[in-house]
Scaffold this motif. Sequence first.
Motif, PDB file in Angstrom:
ATOM      1  N   GLY A   9       0.693  -1.257   0.085  1.00  0.00           N
ATOM      2  CA  GLY A   9      -0.086  -0.045  -0.005  1.00  0.00           C
ATOM      3  C   GLY A   9       0.825   1.394   0.107  1.00  0.00           C
ATOM      4  O   GLY A   9       2.099   1.297  -0.667  1.00  0.00           O
ATOM      5  N   GLY A  10       0.380   2.224   0.613  1.00  0.00           N
ATOM      6  CA  GLY A  10       0.929   3.667   0.679  1.00  0.00           C
ATOM      7  C   GLY A  10       2.296   3.566   1.205  1.00  0.00           C
ATOM      8  O   GLY A  10       3.274   4.140   0.898  1.00  0.00           O
ATOM      9  N   HIS A  11       2.531   3.098   2.520  1.00  0.00           N
ATOM     10  CA  HIS A  11       3.606   2.833   3.125  1.00  0.00           C
ATOM     11  C   HIS A  11       4.870   2.104   2.508  1.00  0.00           C
ATOM     12  O   HIS A  11       5.881   2.555   2.278  1.00  0.00           O
ATOM     13  CB  HIS A  11       3.537   2.206   4.515  1.00  0.00           C
ATOM     14  CG  HIS A  11       4.703   2.355   5.162  1.00  0.00           C
ATOM     15  ND1 HIS A  11       5.342   3.573   5.686  1.00  0.00           N
ATOM     16  CD2 HIS A  11       5.574   1.402   5.932  1.00  0.00           C
ATOM     17  CE1 HIS A  11       6.770   3.193   6.459  1.00  0.00           C
ATOM     18  NE2 HIS A  11       6.648   1.862   6.468  1.00  0.00           N
ATOM     19  N   LEU A  31       4.706  -9.135  -1.129  1.00  0.00           N
ATOM     20  CA  LEU A  31       3.482 -10.107  -0.849  1.00  0.00           C
ATOM     21  C   LEU A  31       2.343  -9.044  -0.011  1.00  0.00           C
ATOM     22  O   LEU A  31       2.644  -8.100   0.757  1.00  0.00           O
ATOM     23  CB  LEU A  31       3.974 -11.136   0.025  1.00  0.00           C
ATOM     24  CG  LEU A  31       4.990 -11.751  -0.053  1.00  0.00           C
ATOM     25  CD1 LEU A  31       5.274 -13.041   1.033  1.00  0.00           C
ATOM     26  CD2 LEU A  31       4.713 -12.652  -1.558  1.00  0.00           C
ATOM     27  N   ASP A  32       1.158  -9.411  -0.440  1.00  0.00           N
ATOM     28  CA  ASP A  32       0.042  -8.466   0.039  1.00  0.00           C
ATOM     29  C   ASP A  32      -1.014  -9.405   0.323  1.00  0.00           C
ATOM     30  O   ASP A  32      -1.342 -10.451  -0.220  1.00  0.00           O
ATOM     31  CB  ASP A  32      -0.134  -7.530  -1.217  1.00  0.00           C
ATOM     32  CG  ASP A  32      -1.131  -6.145  -0.399  1.00  0.00           C
ATOM     33  OD1 ASP A  32      -0.528  -5.213  -0.060  1.00  0.00           O
ATOM     34  OD2 ASP A  32      -2.536  -6.561  -0.128  1.00  0.00           O
ATOM     35  N   ALA A  33      -2.116  -9.039   1.583  1.00  0.00           N
ATOM     36  CA  ALA A  33      -3.008  -9.771   1.897  1.00  0.00           C
ATOM     37  C   ALA A  33      -4.233  -9.861   0.884  1.00  0.00           C
ATOM     38  O   ALA A  33      -5.137 -10.711   1.130  1.00  0.00           O
ATOM     39  CB  ALA A  33      -3.355  -9.338   3.215  1.00  0.00           C
ATOM     40  N   ARG A  37      -4.862  -7.879  -5.520  1.00  0.00           N
ATOM     41  CA  ARG A  37      -3.560  -7.264  -6.079  1.00  0.00           C
ATOM     42  C   ARG A  37      -2.427  -8.380  -6.522  1.00  0.00           C
ATOM     43  O   ARG A  37      -1.542  -7.701  -7.205  1.00  0.00           O
ATOM     44  CB  ARG A  37      -3.019  -6.319  -4.857  1.00  0.00           C
ATOM     45  CG  ARG A  37      -4.141  -5.618  -3.812  1.00  0.00           C
ATOM     46  CD  ARG A  37      -3.923  -3.977  -4.324  1.00  0.00           C
ATOM     47  NE  ARG A  37      -2.825  -3.545  -4.987  1.00  0.00           N
ATOM     48  CZ  ARG A  37      -1.938  -2.966  -3.994  1.00  0.00           C
ATOM     49  NH1 ARG A  37      -1.975  -3.011  -2.738  1.00  0.00           N
ATOM     50  NH2 ARG A  37      -0.753  -2.299  -4.603  1.00  0.00           N
ATOM     51  N   ASP A  51       1.364 -13.870   2.395  1.00  0.00           N
ATOM     52  CA  ASP A  51       2.231 -14.197   3.187  1.00  0.00           C
ATOM     53  C   ASP A  51       2.623 -15.678   3.277  1.00  0.00           C
ATOM     54  O   ASP A  51       3.605 -16.225   3.926  1.00  0.00           O
ATOM     55  CB  ASP A  51       1.885 -13.836   4.695  1.00  0.00           C
ATOM     56  CG  ASP A  51       1.917 -12.128   4.746  1.00  0.00           C
ATOM     57  OD1 ASP A  51       2.345 -11.696   3.914  1.00  0.00           O
ATOM     58  OD2 ASP A  51       1.129 -11.685   5.715  1.00  0.00           O
ATOM     59  N   ILE A  69       3.795  -2.546   5.566  1.00  0.00           N
ATOM     60  CA  ILE A  69       2.784  -2.039   6.092  1.00  0.00           C
ATOM     61  C   ILE A  69       2.877  -0.864   7.245  1.00  0.00           C
ATOM     62  O   ILE A  69       3.757  -1.197   7.946  1.00  0.00           O
ATOM     63  CB  ILE A  69       1.388  -2.779   6.669  1.00  0.00           C
ATOM     64  CG1 ILE A  69       2.000  -3.762   7.755  1.00  0.00           C
ATOM     65  CG2 ILE A  69       1.205  -3.843   5.442  1.00  0.00           C
ATOM     66  CD1 ILE A  69       1.026  -4.545   8.396  1.00  0.00           C
ATOM     67  N   GLY A  70       2.406   0.105   7.175  1.00  0.00           N
ATOM     68  CA  GLY A  70       2.509   1.308   8.154  1.00  0.00           C
ATOM     69  C   GLY A  70       1.447   0.824   9.293  1.00  0.00           C
ATOM     70  O   GLY A  70       1.055  -0.200   9.559  1.00  0.00           O
ATOM     71  N   HIS A 149       6.392   3.369  15.784  1.00  0.00           N
ATOM     72  CA  HIS A 149       6.434   4.263  14.559  1.00  0.00           C
ATOM     73  C   HIS A 149       6.394   5.717  14.999  1.00  0.00           C
ATOM     74  O   HIS A 149       5.637   6.155  15.743  1.00  0.00           O
ATOM     75  CB  HIS A 149       4.836   3.984  13.982  1.00  0.00           C
ATOM     76  CG  HIS A 149       4.787   4.872  12.646  1.00  0.00           C
ATOM     77  ND1 HIS A 149       3.527   4.842  12.181  1.00  0.00           N
ATOM     78  CD2 HIS A 149       5.586   5.559  12.104  1.00  0.00           C
ATOM     79  CE1 HIS A 149       3.763   5.776  10.832  1.00  0.00           C
ATOM     80  NE2 HIS A 149       4.832   6.248  11.090  1.00  0.00           N
TER      81      HIS A 149
HETATM   82  O1  JB3 Z   1       1.279   8.745   7.131  1.00  0.00           O
HETATM   83  C1  JB3 Z   1       1.860   8.268   6.196  1.00  0.00           C
HETATM   84  C2  JB3 Z   1       2.794   8.960   5.639  1.00  0.00           C
HETATM   85  N1  JB3 Z   1       1.555   7.115   5.879  1.00  0.00           N
HETATM   86  C3  JB3 Z   1       0.697   5.862   6.460  1.00  0.00           C
HETATM   87  C4  JB3 Z   1       1.379   4.877   6.726  1.00  0.00           C
HETATM   88  C5  JB3 Z   1       2.055   5.198   7.885  1.00  0.00           C
HETATM   89  O2  JB3 Z   1       0.243   3.893   7.238  1.00  0.00           O
HETATM   90  C6  JB3 Z   1      -0.295   5.556   5.150  1.00  0.00           C
HETATM   91  O3  JB3 Z   1      -0.906   6.756   4.649  1.00  0.00           O
HETATM   92  C7  JB3 Z   1      -1.335   4.725   5.473  1.00  0.00           C
HETATM   93  O4  JB3 Z   1      -2.148   5.281   6.684  1.00  0.00           O
HETATM   94  C8  JB3 Z   1      -0.702   3.765   6.285  1.00  0.00           C
HETATM   95  O5  JB3 Z   1       0.113   2.988   5.298  1.00  0.00           O
HETATM   96  P1  JB3 Z   1      -0.305   1.408   4.693  1.00  0.00           P
HETATM   97  O6  JB3 Z   1      -0.036   0.565   5.735  1.00  0.00           O
HETATM   98  O7  JB3 Z   1       0.425   0.942   3.776  1.00  0.00           O
HETATM   99  O8  JB3 Z   1      -1.836   1.344   4.566  1.00  0.00           O
HETATM  100  P2  JB3 Z   1      -2.555   1.254   3.246  1.00  0.00           P
HETATM  101  O9  JB3 Z   1      -2.142   2.044   1.912  1.00  0.00           O
HETATM  102  O10 JB3 Z   1      -3.960   0.816   3.280  1.00  0.00           O
HETATM  103  O11 JB3 Z   1      -2.187  -0.464   2.509  1.00  0.00           O
HETATM  104  C9  JB3 Z   1      -2.104  -1.440   3.416  1.00  0.00           C
HETATM  105  C10 JB3 Z   1      -1.786  -2.692   2.486  1.00  0.00           C
HETATM  106  O12 JB3 Z   1      -1.019  -3.842   3.349  1.00  0.00           O
HETATM  107  C11 JB3 Z   1      -2.914  -3.268   1.854  1.00  0.00           C
HETATM  108  O13 JB3 Z   1      -2.381  -3.352   0.372  1.00  0.00           O
HETATM  109  C12 JB3 Z   1      -2.971  -4.495   2.438  1.00  0.00           C
HETATM  110  O14 JB3 Z   1      -3.813  -5.436   1.922  1.00  0.00           O
HETATM  111  C13 JB3 Z   1      -1.907  -4.870   3.029  1.00  0.00           C
HETATM  112  N2  JB3 Z   1      -1.806  -5.865   4.138  1.00  0.00           N
HETATM  113  C14 JB3 Z   1      -2.510  -5.679   5.541  1.00  0.00           C
HETATM  114  N3  JB3 Z   1      -2.328  -6.574   6.183  1.00  0.00           N
HETATM  115  C15 JB3 Z   1      -1.079  -6.728   4.374  1.00  0.00           C
HETATM  116  C16 JB3 Z   1      -1.588  -7.310   5.650  1.00  0.00           C
HETATM  117  N4  JB3 Z   1      -0.023  -7.441   3.666  1.00  0.00           N
HETATM  118  C17 JB3 Z   1       0.670  -8.637   3.917  1.00  0.00           C
HETATM  119  N5  JB3 Z   1       1.651  -9.076   3.356  1.00  0.00           N
HETATM  120  N6  JB3 Z   1       0.375  -9.130   5.346  1.00  0.00           N
HETATM  121  C18 JB3 Z   1      -0.506  -8.635   6.024  1.00  0.00           C
HETATM  122  O15 JB3 Z   1      -0.816  -9.248   6.952  1.00  0.00           O
END
Ligand code: JB3
Length: 219
Positions: A9-11, A31-33, A37, A51, A69-70, A149
């Motif tokens: 995702g974004g992070h 790898l993404d859940a 994707r 995973d 993931i962030g 964090h």
């Molecule tokens: O504030 C800032 C600059 N960044 C934020 C960051 C710290 O946290 C960002 O804006 C978001 O709020 C957040 O980023 P993150 O975690 O990348 O969120 P998001 O963009 O929603 O993407 C999360 C990704 O992780 C999604 O594609 C999910 O499917 C995936 N995911 C969730 N759980 C996972 C898991 N992937 C794997 N491999 N394993 C998991 O358990």
Amino acid sequence: MRCVVLGGGGHARVVIDAIQASGEATTVAILDADRSRWGTELQGVPITGGDDQLAAVLASGVTHFVVGIGSVRDTGPRRRLFERASACGLTALLVRHPSAVSSPWARMGGGSVLLANAVVNAGATVGENVIVNTGAIVEHDCLIGDHVHIATGARLASGVRVGMGAHVGAGAVVRQQIVIGEEAVVGAGAVVVRDVAPRTVVVGVPARPLEIWAGRSIG
Ligand code: JB3
């Protein structure tokens, strides 16, 4: 070094960017859940599965991983992912964007990411799987626990101790020598001038436990 990023995702975008800019490793897979994707790409890196592919990724010659993931509050999912990948035999990659400054007199644990323009000063100790996000400052002699964090633009003055799994929100300021307990949350923009108990949420200027605000308008 060949590495896998966990989460796409974004992070993960900024983590992959920092890895590419540092030149210290090549991100060969994500790898993404989210199954929808799988088979797509993020910034040129293929998202190959979930995973459950960790062992196969290791067998393919990938040696390192980074949690991509962030967290905006709960750092637990990042910790669990870190432990799962470590248990598979992958090594946590330390990521430092070339514009970040980390003193040779600071210590940084595996899997931690120091993003663009972040600073970790002399004598600081940063644990494993910590995010020091874009433009954040960890001053000299701070002690940052595993899985913490420090969000974008947060500033920790000298000698601050942050317990395992805590979250310091974007733009927060923490005074010298303050202790922030394990899994505590400091709200964005808060100014922390007193110690924060473990698993407590504090917000505001000066920062106070969230319960104090219950039932009142905080504008
Ligand atoms: O504030 C800032 C600059 N960044 C934020 C960051 C710290 O946290 C960002 O804006 C978001 O709020 C957040 O980023 P993150 O975690 O990348 O969120 P998001 O963009 O929603 O993407 C999360 C990704 O992780 C999604 O594609 C999910 O499917 C995936 N995911 C969730 N759980 C996972 C898991 N992937 C794997 N491999 N394993 C998991 O358990």
